[in-house]
Design an enzyme around this catalytic site. Structure first.
Site, PDB file in Angstrom:
ATOM      1  N   SER A   1      47.238  37.107  32.987  1.00 26.57           N
ATOM      2  CA  SER A   1      46.590  37.837  31.913  1.00 26.57           C
ATOM      3  C   SER A   1      47.450  37.849  30.646  1.00 26.57           C
ATOM      4  O   SER A   1      47.891  36.807  30.171  1.00 26.57           O
ATOM      5  CB  SER A   1      46.246  39.248  32.409  1.00 26.57           C
ATOM      6  OG  SER A   1      45.385  39.918  31.532  1.00 26.57           O
TER       7      SER A   1
ATOM      8  N   ASP B   1      36.088  36.212  36.709  1.00 23.73           N
ATOM      9  CA  ASP B   1      36.847  37.134  35.857  1.00 23.73           C
ATOM     10  C   ASP B   1      35.915  37.755  34.825  1.00 23.73           C
ATOM     11  O   ASP B   1      35.287  37.051  34.041  1.00 23.73           O
ATOM     12  CB  ASP B   1      37.977  36.367  35.168  1.00 23.73           C
ATOM     13  CG  ASP B   1      38.990  37.274  34.489  1.00 23.73           C
ATOM     14  OD1 ASP B   1      38.634  38.418  34.135  1.00 23.73           O
ATOM     15  OD2 ASP B   1      40.137  36.843  34.308  1.00 23.73           O
TER      16      ASP B   1
ATOM     17  N   HIS C   1      39.502  39.042  38.047  1.00 27.92           N
ATOM     18  CA  HIS C   1      40.676  38.977  37.172  1.00 27.92           C
ATOM     19  C   HIS C   1      41.973  39.112  37.963  1.00 27.92           C
ATOM     20  O   HIS C   1      42.986  38.508  37.607  1.00 27.92           O
ATOM     21  CB  HIS C   1      40.585  40.085  36.113  1.00 27.92           C
ATOM     22  CG  HIS C   1      41.660  40.012  35.072  1.00 27.92           C
ATOM     23  ND1 HIS C   1      41.751  38.971  34.179  1.00 27.92           N
ATOM     24  CD2 HIS C   1      42.696  40.852  34.782  1.00 27.92           C
ATOM     25  CE1 HIS C   1      42.795  39.167  33.377  1.00 27.92           C
ATOM     26  NE2 HIS C   1      43.387  40.296  33.725  1.00 27.92           N
TER      27      HIS C   1
END
EC number: 3.1.1.-
Length: 263
Positions: free
Chosen positions: A84, A213, A241
């Protein structure tokens, strides 16, 4: 495991998370003989830095930079796995220490290029998300009025719907207890100098796309790949995610494959 086959992984978490989110991956990779370090960035996990002390991207990345700086010339190059928003700290680390990194693995991560500002890929996505899409996530500012810095704290509803929707409920509950307020990587934090071709641009990059995601949508992941093509693209089609929770075994299999090919 023979020494030549033993690789060193350094795991970098995303926004509001900490080293704790890698517990499944760390356990699995160590069980098959690899050396694994999961890093808490500043003001994350159990790192004691206060948010107000983070004035630059280097401040936020200090624990990662100190770890890489401590590695000697005889140490093996590391495989840097970034999740991320951790992709931007990983890019900074590789820009400073390119000779110490075998490859960067971007796990549904923000992957900067060497043309735009470091925060560009993050801010481009954030601007496209309507305010109501953040649900109970809290945003705010800190620092100097003339150059404000921004922070965020994911809310439990946002995490359940957009980050952990395919992950075990136990891991969602763990996250609800452990997430912390983190700085958002904006231009005011990251500065106005792009990452260099001579540093970050020389390091091998692999991107792992997570197909389910809801936070960094699959089409945006592919946009980043097209924007700054990596050496290889891999996919985990049914991962949310938090692939380290929803598909830990598949993720670890890909990381071992990457280690064999690129480290």
């Amino acid at each position: 495991m023979e020494k030549n086959n033993k690789k060193r992984f350094v795991l970098v978490h995303g926004l509001c998370h900490g080293a704790w989110c890698w517990y499944k991956v760390k356990t699995h990779l160590e069980a098959v003989g690899h050396c694994v370090t999961a890093v808490d960035l500043a003001a994350s996990g159990i790192n004691m830095t206060r948010l107000e002390e983070i004035q630059t991207l280097k401040d936020y990345c200090k624990p990662l930079l100190e770890l890489l700086n401590s590695l000697g010339s005889d140490d093996d190059k590391v495989i840097l796995v970034a999740h991320s928003m951790g992709g931007i700290p990983a890019a900074l680390a590789s820009d400073i220490f390119p000779s110490k990194i075998a490859t960067i693995v971007f796990l549904t991560a923000f992957m900067p290029d060497t043309r735009n500002l470091p925060a560009y890929v993050y801010q481009k996505l954030i601007r496209s998300v309507p305010q109501e899409g953040w649900l109970d996530t809290v945003f705010g500012t800190y620092g100097k009025h003339e150059c404000p810095l921004e922070f965020a704290l994911f809310g439990p509803k946002f995490m359940a719907k957009n980050l952990y929707q395919l992950s075990p409920v136990q891991d969602l509950e763990l996250a609800k207890m452990l997430v912390r307020v983190n700085p958002i990587i904006t231009n005011n934090l990251a500065g106005t100098r792009s990452f260099s071709e001579e540093g970050y641009g020389t390091v091998t990059r692999i991107y792992i796309v997570c197909g389910e995601d809801m936070a960094v949508p699959e089409d945006y992941q592919w946009w980043m790949i097209k924007n700054f093509p990596p050496k290889e693209v891999m996919e985990i089609k049914c991962a949310d995610h938090m692939a380290m929770f929803s598909k830990p075994h598949k993720l670890c299999a890909l990381l071992v494959e990457i280690a064999c090919k690129y480290a």
